[in-house]
Structures are given as C-alpha cells and as structure tokens.
Design a protein around this motif. Structure first.
Motif, PDB file in Angstrom:
ATOM      1  N   GLY A   1       0.705   9.278  -1.823  1.00 40.42           N
ATOM      2  CA  GLY A   1       0.261   7.889  -1.723  1.00 40.42           C
ATOM      3  C   GLY A   1       0.790   7.016  -2.835  1.00 40.42           C
ATOM      4  O   GLY A   1       1.720   7.393  -3.558  1.00 40.42           O
TER       5      GLY A   1
ATOM      6  N   PRO B   1      -0.038   6.242  -5.891  1.00 40.75           N
ATOM      7  CA  PRO B   1       0.212   6.695  -7.266  1.00 40.75           C
ATOM      8  C   PRO B   1       1.536   7.442  -7.410  1.00 40.75           C
ATOM      9  O   PRO B   1       2.235   7.288  -8.397  1.00 40.75           O
TER      10      PRO B   1
ATOM     11  N   TYR C   1       0.802  -1.217   0.000  1.00 40.38           N
ATOM     12  CA  TYR C   1       0.000   0.000   0.000  1.00 40.38           C
ATOM     13  C   TYR C   1       0.837   1.270   0.000  1.00 40.38           C
ATOM     14  O   TYR C   1       0.301   2.351   0.013  1.00 40.38           O
ATOM     15  N   TRP C   2       2.157   1.149   0.035  1.00 36.92           N
ATOM     16  CA  TRP C   2       3.032   2.312   0.211  1.00 36.92           C
ATOM     17  C   TRP C   2       2.588   3.070   1.457  1.00 36.92           C
ATOM     18  O   TRP C   2       2.608   4.293   1.502  1.00 36.92           O
ATOM     19  N   ASP C   3       2.143   2.338   2.428  1.00 31.51           N
ATOM     20  CA  ASP C   3       1.769   2.916   3.706  1.00 31.51           C
ATOM     21  C   ASP C   3       3.063   3.346   4.406  1.00 31.51           C
ATOM     22  O   ASP C   3       4.078   2.672   4.280  1.00 31.51           O
ATOM     23  N   PRO C   4       3.051   4.471   5.147  1.00 30.39           N
ATOM     24  CA  PRO C   4       4.287   4.901   5.812  1.00 30.39           C
ATOM     25  C   PRO C   4       4.939   3.797   6.645  1.00 30.39           C
ATOM     26  O   PRO C   4       6.164   3.740   6.746  1.00 30.39           O
TER      27      PRO C   4
END
Lengths: 154, 660
Positions: B386, B388, B240-243
């Motif tokens: 995020g 993208p 998710y490319w979550d931090p």
C-alpha cells in the motif's frame, strides 16, 4: 456462483450506506502524543475487509475495532513494534500495508534498485558497444557492400 | 429500434476494421498505392459507425429506454440529464464503447490529416491501429454488449451508483481514455516502423506530437481524478496508490519518458531502438491498466465491473498485443541503425538519466501493484502493498530526477559542461537554499526533509526560469533585446520550461498538504464552534432538502477569521432512495492556494453532528502543477517546428471535442 453474486450486490449496496467518518471522536485518546502515534500506526495497517484502505481511512466496522485495539495496546504502554507484532501474530502479514523484508518480498523490495542497476548497466554497455563500432560498418552494411562488390565481379 | 441501429453500426465498424487490418498492409508489402489508399477512408468510415453506435447508446440513456439491460442497470428516469449522459460510460459496457469511440477517432484523425506521411508508413500505421480496434470490437460484441435487450422492459431503472453522480464523471474518464488510447498511435507507429524495418527523424517528428497529445490528456485526466477523489471520498486524501490509480500512473510515467527520448531521436537521431521499445511499453501499460480496471482482478474503490469471462478475454488481447509487439521488436530491432554519438555529460545524457529514473519508478509501481496478485497466485500467501511501500520506494527515485531537471535543458547537445551549467544555476540554487533555511527556521527544528523538499521544489521552479533567462539573455542584455529574444524563442522551449515549472508547483503543494495540514475531528452541537489554524468554524443548524433524485441533509457552518465572517460552508449527506445508498458532499472553502475542507459524519437525534475538518495549506498547487504541465504540453504542441510534417494544432482541438 449465485451466492457470490448476491454477496457482491449486498456489499455494493451496504458499503456506501455505512459511509461515515473514519476516525470517530469517541475513539480518540486524550493524550495527543499517544493519539498521534496511534494515527501514524493506523496509516500502516490495512483494513482487511476493504480494498487498499488503511484502517485510518476506512469507515468499516472492522477498521474501527482495529483502531480501538491499537489504542488499547498503546495505552498499556507497548511500543509501536510490539503493537505491530501483536497484530501480525493475530492477522498475518496481510495487515501490513508496507510488507516486511523477507524471502518472499525480496523481489518486491529490490525492484527499484534492481531496475536502476540493470538499466544503468545496459546503458553503459550499449554506449561502449556504440563507441567501439564507431566508423565500422554494421552487419547489414557489410552484407550490402559484399553484394555490390559481387555484382561488380560478375 | 435505436438500440438495434447502434448494435448494427458496431458490427459494421468491426467489418470495416477487419478490412482495414489486412488490405493496407498487403498494399504496403506489394507497394500497391491503390490498396494502401484504402486505409484512410475506411478509418474515417469506421469512426463514423462507432460514433453512430455511441450516439445511439446516449440516446437510449436520454430516453430512459429500460428495455436495454445496460440502461436499466445504470440509469433512472428521475436522474438529471447530465448524469443520464455521463452514466453512459459510468459502467463497464458503456466505458468500453467510449474506449473504442476514442480509438477510432484517433485512427480517423491519422487517416484524414496524415497527408504528408509517407504512404507506406501511413498504411501500416492504420492497419496496426485497426488490429487493436478489431480486437476490442469483438470483445465488446461478445462479452460486453451494451445493446442487449430485456424481454419484458421494466418501468424504472436501477440508477447509477450515486458516488458516480458527479460532474467528475463527465470529464475524468474521457480525458483518461483519450490519454490511454492516444498512446495507441505511438504504438502503431512503432509497430509500423518495425514492420518496415526503417525509422528516421521524420518518424520521431510524427510520433512526438501524438505522444504529447496523449500525455496532455493523461496528465489532466489523472489530476482531475485525484481532485475528484479528494472532494468525493470525504477523508481529504488525494492520492491513495490504489491499483486503479497506479494503472493510470504507469502509462503516464512511460509516456513522460517517451516524450523525452523521442526528443533525442528527433534532434540527434539517437536512442532509436529504445524509443521504439518505450512506445510499445507505454501502450502496453495502458492495456495493462485497462485489464486491471476492467477485468475485476482487483476489486478496489473504483472497480465496478466483475466478470471472469471478460477478464480472460482482455488478458488474451493483452498477451497477443504485448507479446506480439515484443517478439516483433526482438526480431526486427537489430535491423534499425543506431546513430548519434554523445558524451555521458550532455543533453542526451541527461535525457537518458531521465528515462532511467522514470522507467525505474514505473517498474516499481508495476511490481508493487502486481506483486500481491502474483504472490497469492503462486504461493497462496497474502500480503498487502500500500501507500507506505510506494512512498518509501518512489521518493528515493524521484528526488534525483527532480535535482536533475534544471540541469538537463541547460546542457549542450553531444558534449555538455556540467560545471558551467552548475554556475549558471547559482541563483536558482541560492533561492532554493534561502527557502530551505527559512522553512527550517519556521519549523523550529523537526525533520530536515521538509526544508530540503521545499528547497528542491523551488530549485525545480527557479531552474525552469533560469533556462528562459539564459536563452533570452535577461539581466545581461537590455530588456528590449531580451523581450525580442523571448518572442523569438521556440514555443517548445516555453512549453518545456512551463511543464518543468509545473512539476515544482505540484511538489510544493504536496509538501504543504502533507506536512503542514491540520485535522480536527469533533462532535458539535448547534451554536458550538471549533478553531483550525486562525479560522473559527461555527455550526449553525441543519436543514433537509429534496433534490431531483435524492434527499439531502445539509449543515450550515459560518467561518470567521479574527472575528469577521469570511463565508459559509454547507457540507451535506445525500440519500438516494433508488439505490438506498448515501453519499457525503464535502464543503470546500478556498483561501488563496489553501483550502478548508469539511465533511460530515453521523448526525445524532439530539442535534449533535460529527465532523471532520481540515486546513490544507497549498493544496490547490497539487492540481495547478499538472495543469501548468499540461499547458506546457499544449504550448509545445503548437510549436511551428512540429507542424512541419506533423499534425496541425487544430487537430488537437478536434481531439478535445469528446472530452466536453
């Protein structure tokens, strides 16, 4: 501070309870081409009450409202850009998961290229410096040599 | 009583850490062997006391001793035993205790097995290791003590967040923490080298296996976490490319770069200063990751701790260690002698390119993760960065890296012949081109990026095989000779080839899942069915069941392929009364490397059920790739060459123990 805590606890309790599907069957548009565009747009838009989730992934009520809003605008014949512009006007830049290139995101967008160029320059410079110093003594070796010579003299 | 025992043991560990912080380094400065020899036994004793503290906390959880605040807040007497144990690190205080447990374990391993290390280096390394340990003991004891009592013990606990009641919690954090903390050893070695003001190939031989070990844990930990998110969160995503994901990905990128630069240093005595800096950066990013996750500075899917006092404390640790290390680097690095000249086109040159691209990718992730925080703090403006953004910036950096991967191992040291290597890669390139063409034909037009990416994945894979074929002379000499040569190849060569091959596998999975995946969202009545690809999924009925600490609504589905039943799927929704929360249990059916993924939505009173159904082609390759990479790492770690003057592979087994 106390109400913040209560709020947090409430959210922590409520958020997973509301867990359901993100895109609901009743939201979807009958036209597959339009629906595909809606899905692609949804992936670029942030669910603003969630952390780092697109409205396409989120099951929060606000995300659902936004998904329906996006579909209404698409159905009215707007282009993707018009839909995005409308949402930015309404919610600000925060709604975009891919920030637009502007003065305050210059650094962000230039980082990949910047690090690459600075790194490449650094490598080139250190390689040149090293090739030049080939065969020469380093400063510390020079000092040590002087020290040895001096000792011999005395 | 057990709680107090654990608390006391932790305080004693802090005391020992303080002694270990000063005495050995004083010994190293004065060249006093007695003072230096203090380090190893203390490191082992320190580990013993942390282990006692950790065991005490586990015992309190197993006994459901709700007089401890931490147990009360995160456990429940009806919880299955495995979740009572894993719940120990399913919260802030316990996970910090796990962190220092692994940290002290690694320190003890250096102390116990580093007999062939130069005495001064060993003393300095263990002292630096203890600085880190002491800082975190103080952090735990002051802000995050898991052994605090409640005056009137409640009868029942609040239970662990149901999302965390999953076998994933047993494996993911211990693996990830072993990776984070393993990098502390490379960091301590780098600081010790800077203090000593000297560094040689023996240093690199020592640092490389530790970095490799940390890298293996990080690779497995990240892959495991990704699979856990994939099957738990219920919308089929795996990254998710979550931090919080970025926080683990950045040290991985830096550790990957470090592995490659340490190779140059070991073989050619070059890139010394850079390797030292990279060792500092890699562990600094681990600390940044710990800060991001533990301080609650970003509240994300993963974050379950929120307390500004802790955040400021970790920030202080962060500034102290990263700032101190960089200052020391700026001061002492000029003393280190550079050596080993090489032409731009050479194995060293390829590894420098690898480092340049990996560090750029790492910098992009770092800036992308921190930019919204910094911008908001400085100007009050809120933006989002995020998936993208990361997809758009990360791919252009990784594509050249992937193209370069097959070339690197085939280039000669010092001065390579690019044209010759290109010729040797003809077959690999031909296979990749054929695969791309076939993909293009099958896609019937569409984006040219997909065939290109498929070709690239196959180029990376066949490129790895080309190296093995070249080194054994396969197809050029008789098969028996090639086999004999294959046996004689160093294991690190096999390891590197396997790891690069795994990279190609993962890429193939990523393309398959993202480009050819199919999704269906529908509402079904019992008896109705839905078709995805060539599979027919029929909804039969629902049942309710009682689990140990939850109620479950399970739906039965029959899956048919060309009319024949190939299996049943049973996704469910679980209600946990203790926390009044619900979770979705997705159902997965594995077909070769692909999966059918089914997760439930709302169940309506009239028997209609909403569902999300996916067909995910090649999705398992996304995780099999990293597993192959980690296996490559293990192979490389077992290489005889590394055993000379380096930790024995038996030690890696010891280090694996807490992950079980």
């Amino acid at each position: 501070m106390r109400w913040v805590l209560i709020l947090l606890v409430t959210f922590a309790l409520l958020a997973p309870a509301a867990r359901a599907l993100a895109v609901q069957p009743d939201e979807m548009l009958p036209d597959p081409a339009l629906e595909a565009r809606a899905r692609a747009l949804s992936k670029e838009l942030r669910c603003m009450v969630c952390q780092n989730q697109s409205i396409d992934d989120s099951d929060a009520p606000l995300a659902r409202d936004l998904r329906i809003l996006v579909r209404e605008h698409l159905r009215a014949g707007e282009t993707d850009q018009q839909v995005l512009d409308f949402l930015i006007a309404r919610y600000g830049e925060f709604v975009l998961l891919r920030p637009r290139f502007s003065p305050h995101t210059v650094l962000l967008w230039l980082t990949p290229l910047g690090v690459l160029v600075i790194g490449a320059l650094g490598i080139a410079m250190s390689a040149r410096r090293q090739r030049k110093s080939e065969g020469n003594l380093t400063a510390s070796e020079e000092a040590r040599l002087a020290e040895i010579l001096q000792r011999k003299d005395s | 009583m057990i709680g107090e025992l654990g608390h006391y043991a932790l305080v004693l560990a802090l005391g020992l850490a303080l002694v270990q912080s000063c005495v050995p380094i004083l010994g190293a400065r004065r060249n006093d062997p007695v003072l230096m020899a203090v380090a190893s036994p203390i490191a082992v004793a320190q580990f013993a006391f942390v282990a006692i503290a950790f065991a005490a906390l586990i015992e309190c959880y197993v006994r459901s001793d709700f007089s401890l605040v931490n147990v009360f807040e995160n456990s429940h007497s009806a919880k299955p035993l495995i979740y009572k144990i894993t719940g120990v690190w399913g919260n802030h205080e316990g996970s910090m205790l796990l962190w220092v447990f692994i940290l002290s374990l690694f320190g003890a391993l250096v102390g116990a097995f580093g007999r062939n290390l130069p005495a001064r280096l060993k003393a300095s390394v263990l002292a630096v290791q203890s600085w880190i340990a002491a800082a975190f003991y103080v952090f735990i004891l002051i802000t995050s003590n898991p052994f605090l009592r409640i005056a009137d013990a409640p009868l029942e606990g609040r239970d662990l967040n149901p999302i965390l009641q999953d076998p994933g919690l047993a494996i993911h954090p211990p693996l990830l923490y072993s990776g984070y903390v393993g990098l502390s050893i490379s960091f301590s070695f780098a600081i010790a080298a800077l203090i000593e003001g000297r560094i040689d190939a023996a240093w690199a031989r020592w640092v490389r296996p530790w970095t490799l070990l940390a890298w293996i844990f990080l690779t497995l930990g990240i892959a495991m976490g990704s699979y856990w998110a994939y099957y738990t969160l219920g919308w089929g995503g795996w990254w998710y490319w979550d931090p919080v994901e970025n926080a683990s990905f950045m040290p991985w990128l830096a550790a990957t770069a470090l592995l490659h630069s340490a190779l140059v240093m070991e073989k050619r005595n070059a890139l010394k200063v850079w390797t030292i800096l990279l060792a500092i950066i890699a562990f600094s990013l681990s600390l940044v990751g710990t800060f991001l996750v533990r301080s609650g500075v970003l509240t994300s899917v993963h974050t379950f701790a929120n307390d500004p006092a802790r955040g400021i404390f970790i920030l202080a640790i962060l500034v102290l260690f990263i700032g101190g290390a960089l200052l020391l680097f700026a001061w002492r690095a000029p003393l280190l002698k550079q050596g080993g000249l090489f032409a731009p086109i050479s194995r060293e040159g390829a590894l420098v390119l690898n480092n340049l691209l990996l560090v750029s990718a790492c910098g992009t992730v770092l800036v992308g993760t921190l930019y919204p925080l910094a911008l908001e703090a400085l100007s009050g403006e809120k933006i989002s960065v995020g998936a993208p953004f990361f997809n758009a910036t990360f791919a252009p950096l990784f594509v050249p890296l992937l193209i370069a991967v097959p070339f690197g191992p085939l280039l000669a040291w010092k001065r390579g012949d690019l044209l010759g290597v290109a010729q040797r890669l003809t077959y690999a390139a031909a296979i990749a081109a054929v695969a791309a063409a076939v993909t293009f034909a099958m896609e019937g037009g569409g984006s040219p990026l997909v065939p290109f990416a498929i070709g690239l994945a196959l180029f990376v894979m066949t490129g790895a095989l080309t190296e093995l074929a070249e080194r054994t002379g396969l197809f050029k000499v008789p098969l028996a000779t090639a086999l004999a040569r294959a046996k004689g190849l160093p294991r690190s060569t096999w390891g590197a080839a396997l790891a690069h091959f795994g990279l190609g596998i993962a890429l193939l999975g990523i393309i398959g899942e993202t480009q050819w995946g199919v999704e269906r969202i529908a509402e079904l009545k019992p008896g109705q069915s839905i078709t995805i690809r060539r599979y027919n999924v029929q909804f039969d009925d629902v049942t309710t069941r009682q689990g140990p600490n939850y109620r479950e609504l399970a739906a039965h589905f029959t899956v048919r392929h060309h009319g024949e039943i190939i299996g049943v799927m049973e996704p469910a929704k679980r209600d946990f009364p203790s926390r009044q929360t619900a979770t979705t249990q997705t159902a997965l059916m594995t077909l070769g490397f692909s999966q059918i993924y089914l997760s439930l939505g709302e169940a309506k009173p009239d028997g209609v059920i909403a569902l999300r159904l996916y067909y995910k082609p090649l999705v398992l390759l996304i995780w099999l790739g990293p597993i192959a990479m980690a296996m490559g790492g293990v192979l490389s770690l077992s290489d005889r060459r590394l055993r000379v003057g380096a930790p024995k592979p038996a030690r890696s087994k010891v280090a694996l123990a807490p992950a079980e």
